[in-house]
Design an enzyme around this catalytic site. Sequence first.
Site, PDB file in Angstrom:
ATOM      1  CG  ASN A  74      -1.729   1.229   1.394  1.00  0.00           C
ATOM      2  OD1 ASN A  74      -1.823   2.033   0.474  1.00  0.00           O
ATOM      3  ND2 ASN A  74      -2.327   1.401   2.566  1.00  0.00           N
TER       4      ASN A  74
ATOM      5  CE  LYS B  48       0.006   3.423   4.794  1.00  0.00           C
ATOM      6  NZ  LYS B  48      -0.144   3.587   6.214  1.00  0.00           N
TER       7      LYS B  48
ATOM      8  CG  HIS C 193      -5.868   1.642   5.048  1.00  0.00           C
ATOM      9  ND1 HIS C 193      -5.514   2.588   5.980  1.00  0.00           N
ATOM     10  CD2 HIS C 193      -4.796   0.826   4.902  1.00  0.00           C
ATOM     11  CE1 HIS C 193      -4.271   2.355   6.371  1.00  0.00           C
ATOM     12  NE2 HIS C 193      -3.812   1.290   5.731  1.00  0.00           N
TER      13      HIS C 193
ATOM     14  CD  GLU D 277      -3.258   5.382   6.621  1.00  0.00           C
ATOM     15  OE1 GLU D 277      -3.234   5.482   5.384  1.00  0.00           O
ATOM     16  OE2 GLU D 277      -2.314   4.899   7.283  1.00  0.00           O
TER      17      GLU D 277
ATOM     18  CD  GLU E 185      -3.706  -2.788   7.271  1.00  0.00           C
ATOM     19  OE1 GLU E 185      -2.579  -2.965   6.821  1.00  0.00           O
ATOM     20  OE2 GLU E 185      -4.384  -1.770   7.028  1.00  0.00           O
TER      21      GLU E 185
ATOM     22  N   GLY F 270       2.140   2.012  10.763  1.00  0.00           N
ATOM     23  CA  GLY F 270       3.066   3.132  10.607  1.00  0.00           C
ATOM     24  C   GLY F 270       3.729   3.559  11.903  1.00  0.00           C
TER      25      GLY F 270
ATOM     26  CB  SER G 153       5.032  -1.864  12.040  1.00  0.00           C
ATOM     27  OG  SER G 153       4.556  -0.540  12.249  1.00  0.00           O
TER      28      SER G 153
ATOM     29  N   GLY H 233       2.669  -1.267   4.324  1.00  0.00           N
ATOM     30  CA  GLY H 233       2.723   0.159   4.033  1.00  0.00           C
ATOM     31  C   GLY H 233       4.145   0.614   3.780  1.00  0.00           C
ATOM     32  N   GLY H 234       4.777   1.154   4.814  1.00  0.00           N
ATOM     33  CA  GLY H 234       6.105   1.758   4.684  1.00  0.00           C
ATOM     34  C   GLY H 234       7.113   0.886   3.942  1.00  0.00           C
TER      35      GLY H 234
END
Length: 253
Positions: free
Chosen positions: A9, A11, A98, A100, A170, A176, A216, A237-238
Amino acid sequence: MRKKIVAGNWKMNLNLEEGQKLTSEIVNMLKDENIKDVIAVLNPPFVHLYPVKKLIGDTPNLFLGSQNCSDKASGAFTGETSAGMLASFGATYVIIGHSERREYFKESNQLLTEKTKQALTNGLTPIFCCGEPLNIREAESHEAYVKQQLTESLFDFSPEEMSKIVIAYEPIWAIGTGRTASSDQAQEMHAALRTHLASKFGQELADNISILYGGSANPGNAKELFSKPDVDGGLIGGASLKSRDFVEIVKSF
Ligand code: PEP
């Protein structure tokens, strides 16, 4: 059979050049690795879908996904993107719900049902996200909270529809933050969600649903997470913004 899936993802990150570079690197690394039984999915921002799809080409086991879709089929909804448009660009997956989007854009469980319907109608595989905030985890009501997210959004689907949905658990406190859920915490929740799905749709169907972990995850913890029997992959993500890290996670089964 349950699929092993690692979905990145991105983002709202990377400009066009950076997105193309990342994609090319992943394509080249995956070709060298010859990964057979894991599905990798890139979920860039909408504007990158077309160039990313062109670079993915026919790379084995690498697919295109989106981070969101509209709950409507078409019409006067300025700024929205329909699931049909995504499919026409060659996307086969779409992330729905998600945390967010739930938090910043106030997406409700009911709205997410409509988005999931749009995805299914257009042949996309929804990656349906669920997960609890920290205060709910600390109050030890996380299992009930996440089960309710599934019940309210997904339990009116037919078994045939449900069998096409991927779940991503999640925990919000792990997204994150660098604070990963332990593999035991992930396994506990994934098993509980599978039991919950079985109570509505039957054991066989629940056994065949892929449940991904997100929060993470990185090359250092993915192997341990993916070793758990009910963890079928990850939503990343990251670490999906670094080609080598993403590919190492894909290789972590
Ligand atoms: C995510 O955004 O879905 C996610 C899991 O992010 P991160 O891996 O950065 O925690």
